[in-house]
Scaffold this active site. Structure first.
Site, short mmCIF file in Angstrom:
data_model
loop_
_atom_site.label_atom_id
_atom_site.label_comp_id
_atom_site.label_asym_id
_atom_site.label_seq_id
_atom_site.Cartn_x
_atom_site.Cartn_y
_atom_site.Cartn_z
N ASP A 235 0.87 -1.17 0.00
CA ASP A 235 0.00 0.00 0.00
C ASP A 235 0.92 1.23 0.00
OD1 ASP A 235 0.92 0.32 2.61
OD2 ASP A 235 -1.07 0.35 3.54
N HIS A 236 0.33 2.42 0.19
CA HIS A 236 1.13 3.66 0.18
C HIS A 236 2.15 3.69 1.32
CE1 HIS A 236 -2.59 4.08 2.43
NE2 HIS A 236 -1.97 4.95 3.21
N CYS B 178 3.13 -3.02 4.09
CA CYS B 178 2.30 -1.85 4.41
C CYS B 178 3.09 -1.04 5.43
CB CYS B 178 0.90 -2.25 4.88
SG CYS B 178 0.79 -3.08 6.47
N GLY B 179 2.45 -0.09 6.10
CA GLY B 179 3.20 0.75 7.03
C GLY B 179 3.83 -0.04 8.16
N THR B 180 3.01 -0.85 8.82
CA THR B 180 3.51 -1.69 9.92
C THR B 180 3.78 -3.12 9.49
OG1 THR B 180 1.25 -2.29 10.47
CG2 THR B 180 2.17 -0.41 11.67
N ILE C 292 1.40 -5.14 9.58
CA ILE C 292 0.39 -5.89 10.34
C ILE C 292 -0.91 -6.06 9.54
CG2 ILE C 292 -1.01 -5.93 12.44
CD1 ILE C 292 1.30 -4.41 13.85
N GLY C 293 -1.45 -4.95 9.05
CA GLY C 293 -2.74 -5.04 8.33
C GLY C 293 -2.65 -5.94 7.12
N HIS D 250 10.43 -23.91 9.24
CA HIS D 250 9.46 -24.61 10.10
C HIS D 250 8.01 -24.40 9.71
CE1 HIS D 250 12.40 -25.06 13.77
NE2 HIS D 250 12.87 -25.56 12.65
N ARG E 280 8.93 -33.41 10.71
CA ARG E 280 7.95 -33.14 11.78
C ARG E 280 7.25 -31.80 11.58
NH1 ARG E 280 12.87 -31.60 13.78
NH2 ARG E 280 12.97 -29.79 15.18
N HIS E 281 7.92 -30.90 10.86
CA HIS E 281 7.30 -29.59 10.62
C HIS E 281 6.17 -29.69 9.61
CE1 HIS E 281 10.30 -27.89 13.15
NE2 HIS E 281 11.26 -28.45 12.41
C1 RB5 Z 1 -1.80 3.11 6.23
O1 RB5 Z 1 -1.70 4.41 6.73
C2 RB5 Z 1 -1.51 2.10 7.32
O2 RB5 Z 1 -2.61 2.00 8.16
C3 RB5 Z 1 -1.15 0.77 6.72
O3 RB5 Z 1 -0.06 0.92 5.86
C4 RB5 Z 1 -0.76 -0.33 7.67
O4 RB5 Z 1 0.23 0.06 8.54
C5 RB5 Z 1 -1.87 -1.05 8.33
O5 RB5 Z 1 -1.68 -2.05 9.04
#
Ligand code: RB5
Length: 144
Positions: free
Chosen positions: A7-8, A63-65, A67-68, A96, A130-131
């Site tokens: 993403d951005h 993405c930024g983190t 995570i999403g 693994h 095993r994995h």
């Molecule tokens: C976008 O601003 C940000 O929310 C996205 O890149 C990401 O970090 C979400 O998990």
């Protein structure tokens, strides 16, 4: 063939990774974004379809983190996405977990570290044994 997308929030890091991997002769399918605002679930869906459909062996999502986009990727059948911030995790999620998608945060890891993480991820084979039993159990959790 490796699919890549961001993403951005991950766009700048994606550009660094594309340059680094292309210089090493890795064949890439860049699924965007191209710097415009993009919703990370849309990019995860586009990139993971290439892996789930067999067109690409593995993928990288940013993405930024991280995570999403990793949460989104792990909703897709057949995807084992691993959010990594270090080479050790990248190595062991291949050995693994047979992870097929590497996720990183463009606002978390620097370009040099991200390139090393990607290199380790793409060059490490699944250990099996095993994995494989555990990965099979993990995949049976899909749809529960
Ligand atoms: C976008 O601003 C940000 O929310 C996205 O890149 C990401 O970090 C979400 O998990």
């Amino acid at each position: 063939m490796i699919a890549i997308g961001s993403d951005h929030g991950g766009y700048a890091l994606k550009c660094e990774l594309v340059k680094h991997l292309a210089e090493q002769g890795v064949e890439l399918v860049d699924c965007g974004c191209n710097g415009e605002t993009a919703d990370y679930p849309d990019i995860a869906e586009k990139v993971c379809a290439k892996v789930a459909g067999g067109e690409c062996e593995k993928a990288i999502l940013i993405c930024g983190t991280g995570i999403g986009i990793s949460m989104s990727a792990n909703k897709i059948k057949g995807i084992r996405a691993a959010l990594c911030t270090d080479e050790y995790s990248a190595k062991f999620t291949r050995l693994h977990n047979d992870a097929n998608v590497l996720c990183m945060g463009g606002r978390v890891v620097g370009g040099g570290l991200a390139c090393n993480i990607a290199d380790v991820f793409l060059s490490t084979e699944f250990e099996g044994g095993r994995h494989a039993v555990r990965v099979d159990k993990m995949m049976k959790l899909e749809g529960k």
